[in-house]
Design a protein around this motif. Structure first.
Motif, short mmCIF file in Angstrom:
data_model
loop_
_atom_site.label_atom_id
_atom_site.label_comp_id
_atom_site.label_asym_id
_atom_site.label_seq_id
_atom_site.Cartn_x
_atom_site.Cartn_y
_atom_site.Cartn_z
N ARG A 23 47.21 34.11 18.34
CA ARG A 23 47.56 35.52 18.11
C ARG A 23 47.11 36.43 19.26
NH1 ARG A 23 43.48 38.66 15.56
NH2 ARG A 23 41.61 37.50 15.04
N PHE A 24 46.39 35.88 20.24
CA PHE A 24 46.00 36.67 21.41
C PHE A 24 46.98 36.50 22.58
CE2 PHE A 24 41.93 38.95 21.15
CZ PHE A 24 41.74 38.81 19.79
N GLU A 25 48.13 35.86 22.30
CA GLU A 25 49.12 35.61 23.36
C GLU A 25 49.55 36.90 24.06
OE1 GLU A 25 51.57 32.34 22.57
OE2 GLU A 25 53.28 33.11 23.68
N ASP A 26 49.88 37.93 23.29
CA ASP A 26 50.30 39.21 23.90
C ASP A 26 49.16 39.85 24.68
OD1 ASP A 26 52.84 39.01 23.00
OD2 ASP A 26 52.56 40.33 21.26
N PHE A 27 47.97 39.80 24.10
CA PHE A 27 46.78 40.37 24.75
C PHE A 27 46.58 39.77 26.14
CE2 PHE A 27 42.13 40.33 25.42
CZ PHE A 27 41.83 41.67 25.28
N MET A 28 46.91 38.47 26.29
CA MET A 28 46.69 37.78 27.57
C MET A 28 47.54 38.37 28.69
SD MET A 28 44.33 35.81 26.63
CE MET A 28 44.03 35.02 28.23
N ASN A 29 48.63 39.08 28.31
CA ASN A 29 49.47 39.71 29.33
C ASN A 29 48.74 40.83 30.07
OD1 ASN A 29 51.80 38.17 28.97
ND2 ASN A 29 52.40 39.38 27.19
N SER A 30 47.57 41.26 29.55
CA SER A 30 46.80 42.32 30.22
C SER A 30 46.34 41.89 31.61
CB SER A 30 45.54 42.67 29.41
OG SER A 30 45.80 42.87 28.06
N PHE A 31 46.07 40.59 31.77
CA PHE A 31 45.30 40.15 32.93
C PHE A 31 46.16 39.75 34.13
CE2 PHE A 31 42.83 38.91 29.11
CZ PHE A 31 41.77 39.79 29.27
N SER A 32 45.77 40.22 35.31
CA SER A 32 46.39 39.80 36.57
C SER A 32 45.64 38.59 37.12
CB SER A 32 46.29 40.92 37.62
OG SER A 32 46.93 42.08 37.15
N VAL A 33 46.36 37.75 37.87
CA VAL A 33 45.73 36.62 38.55
C VAL A 33 46.19 36.62 40.00
CG1 VAL A 33 45.42 34.11 38.62
CG2 VAL A 33 45.70 35.25 36.40
N ALA A 34 45.25 36.50 40.93
CA ALA A 34 45.58 36.44 42.36
C ALA A 34 44.78 35.32 43.01
CB ALA A 34 45.27 37.77 43.03
N ALA A 35 45.29 34.80 44.12
CA ALA A 35 44.54 33.82 44.90
C ALA A 35 44.07 34.48 46.19
CB ALA A 35 45.41 32.61 45.22
N ILE A 36 42.84 34.18 46.58
CA ILE A 36 42.30 34.75 47.82
C ILE A 36 42.21 33.66 48.88
CG2 ILE A 36 40.19 35.68 48.89
CD1 ILE A 36 39.78 37.39 46.51
N SER A 37 42.77 33.92 50.06
CA SER A 37 42.83 32.89 51.09
C SER A 37 41.81 33.10 52.20
CB SER A 37 44.23 32.85 51.70
OG SER A 37 44.51 34.10 52.30
N ASP A 38 41.09 34.23 52.19
CA ASP A 38 40.19 34.56 53.30
C ASP A 38 39.04 33.55 53.37
OD1 ASP A 38 38.27 35.66 55.03
OD2 ASP A 38 38.94 37.68 54.58
N ASP A 39 38.97 32.86 54.49
CA ASP A 39 37.96 31.83 54.68
C ASP A 39 36.57 32.44 54.87
OD1 ASP A 39 37.56 29.12 54.71
OD2 ASP A 39 37.71 28.95 56.89
N PHE A 40 36.52 33.73 55.18
CA PHE A 40 35.24 34.38 55.48
C PHE A 40 34.81 35.36 54.39
CE2 PHE A 40 37.18 33.60 59.78
CZ PHE A 40 36.43 32.47 60.04
N ALA A 41 35.44 35.24 53.20
CA ALA A 41 35.17 36.21 52.13
C ALA A 41 33.68 36.26 51.78
CB ALA A 41 36.00 35.88 50.90
N ALA A 42 33.02 35.10 51.77
CA ALA A 42 31.59 35.09 51.40
C ALA A 42 30.77 35.87 52.43
CB ALA A 42 31.08 33.66 51.26
N LEU A 43 31.14 35.77 53.72
CA LEU A 43 30.42 36.53 54.76
C LEU A 43 30.60 38.03 54.55
CD1 LEU A 43 31.24 34.42 57.97
CD2 LEU A 43 29.10 34.44 56.68
N THR A 44 31.85 38.43 54.30
CA THR A 44 32.13 39.85 54.02
C THR A 44 31.35 40.32 52.81
OG1 THR A 44 34.34 39.64 54.95
CG2 THR A 44 33.98 41.49 53.46
N GLY A 45 31.28 39.44 51.77
CA GLY A 45 30.54 39.78 50.56
C GLY A 45 29.06 39.98 50.83
N CYS A 46 28.48 39.12 51.67
CA CYS A 46 27.06 39.28 52.02
C CYS A 46 26.84 40.62 52.71
CB CYS A 46 26.61 38.14 52.93
SG CYS A 46 26.38 36.57 52.09
#
Lengths: 324, 324
Positions: free
Chosen positions: B291-314
């Motif tokens: 019964r949460f099937e419709d609720f699940m439409n709230s969420f976006s999903v994306a893939a991140i390809s940046d190899d240096f994301a952890a460095l930027t995060g630090c």
């Protein structure tokens, strides 16, 4: 006027059947003001709050916070089986308070941690973790199932919302596989809440009655009572299965949230089941996480019996946000 | 000296094979300083950092933050297959920086959100939620599996640790039930990580080869390549099953964390699998929550390809804690 103006806060806890309302001075509930109102006897939140304010001599409160047994989003709450309008505007209008807040009841109980009388807490598992002020996790077992992680950040306590009752039921044993197929046929998608709630225990009882001639429907309270009296083997099987699923689910969610300062079981069903956790294998199910079995010994588990924890939590929340 | 003293921060990302080190000015990485060192060619964290500092003309940094592909507790980190001492003291000693921090790499990537180049993000599902600055969730798929919720609190971003890879594998289909029995025999307790990681894909491939004469072990990269080339039906079945389990797991963890501002897939395995999510039924598995099937439409999903994301995060983490 019985109380000086703007010295007290109003707190309320709207449950499925009753609404409890009280006054608080800072983090302290004023126990003599706690009043219980039947929801069916009132047409709205305003109706209940205005009656309470009148009964307290027309008290003029500074802030107001209510806890709701349901999801809260953008200052709006909704509850199954209750058509009251519950939002910040309605609360401000009814209470005349300057500051208002609406919390999910598990979030509210999380804010109560550290402010409850020590006798309201029964230790079930003593974990080895010695970190005393990190993350805790509330596990609410009542009409529904949900959790609330309680994070202690450098800037104060932070308790995000969750809908953890609606995730996949974990399947660990041959019995679980049969249960999963049974729930699948009945509900389409077997969730934690289908097993771990008041209705959940009834679902488990029906499953464990399968094939028993003349088995009647029993409510959750009767199932626990008949298990305790030792007069219905299906009730005993259902309570045992409930406890083992609870152990597995608490273990999974502990790995997600890492509550090194403890797991707290709250809610009516949790109070009924808590005395049976050790006899029916809660700890083994909690620890059965493969190579993480030793790691699971870090976590403590306790049950909270305070019926007014959500009210105390609302008071603590108002107090902490006033100082933020 | 090539850089003025105390104007730059040092950031590093220690992975299973390589360590990346860079300098940052505030939240901005200095791309020309990013340097990759093979872990096996160095005996310690000090060894790597001292070499980098020397190569940068003996730079005197103000703060230093490292991200680790492993659990971090009380300023201490540990990694499988790497015996380096990684703690705040060692970092302070090696970097000579005044302020130091150690983050889990998924937490670090969470701190990078909002500071990455737009082209590093590929949208997979457009959710209906219009809340732009609430909770996000990182899902890391690489050597292991884990998540990190990214909470925006009134006092700034807060990213707690998790060990979500080690919870029960969700069982939704007859095929999942067979897989669960297969993993149970092999590992004792079937977890998410047994299916969703580099090794996980290899485990799934072995399962889908069952009974196939002469089936050889293949590594994760070969399985994905053979699926793409359409030359090995077992590889195709394994990738499809991987995608469907990933959908179910992301859906469950979304209900736990409520990331109304989006789910972000990161890590090497996620980059390899992302192009196949829609073809193999990720969305259906993500939404299949009764019964949460419709609720699940709230969420976006994306893939991140940046190899240096952890460095930027630090870098972003040091910047935000400097201003806290």
């Amino acid at each position: 006027m019985a109380h000086a103006p703007n010295t007290l806060n109003l707190v309320a806890d709207i449950g499925g059947t009753n609404t409890r309302v009280a006054l608080a001075r800072g983090k302290m509930l004023l126990p003599e003001t706690v009043t219980k109102y039947k929801n069916t006897a009132h047409s709205s939140l305003q109706d209940v709050l205005k009656k309470f304010i009148q009964e307290q001599g027309g008290v003029d409160t500074s802030a107001a916070c209510i806890a709701i047994a349901g999801p809260v989003r953008n200052g709006q709450a909704s509850m199954t089986n209750l058509d009251w309008e519950i939002d910040l505007e309605t609360l401000a209008d009814a209470s005349k308070a300057e500051n208002t807040a609406i919390l999910n009841d598990l979030q509210a109980q999380g804010h109560a941690l550290g402010h409850l009388p020590p006798e309201s807490e029964t230790q079930i598992i003593h974990g080895t973790s010695i970190e005393k002020e990190t993350t805790r996790m509330m596990v609410g077992l009542g009409t529904g199932f949900n959790i609330a992680p309680v994070f202690e950040t450098p800037n104060g306590r932070f308790i995000p919302p969750s809908e953890s009752g609606h995730i996949s039921l974990p399947i660990n044993t041959e019995m679980d596989r049969k249960l999963s197929a049974h729930f699948d046929a009945q509900f389409g998608f077997p969730t934690i809440e289908h097993a771990l709630s008041g209705n959940g225990l009834e679902n488990l009882y029906n499953f464990h009655c399968c094939g028993v001639e003349g088995a009647a429907h029993k409510n959750a309270a009767t199932i626990v009572a008949d298990c305790e009296a030792g007069i219905d083997p299906a009730a005993t099987r259902a309570v045992r299965h409930f406890v083992q699923i609870l152990g597995s689910v608490c273990g999974d969610l502990a790995l997600v949230q890492l509550p090194f300062s403890g797991i707290y079981l709250v809610g009516g069903v949790s109070r009924a089941i808590a005395p049976h956790l050790s006899e029916f294998g809660f700890l083994d199910a909690f620890r059965a996480k493969g190579r993480f079995e030793d790691f699971m010994n870090s976590f403590s588990v306790a049950a909270i019996s305070d019926d007014f924890a959500a009210l105390t939590g609302c008071a603590a929340y108002l107090e902490s946000s006033a100082h933020a």
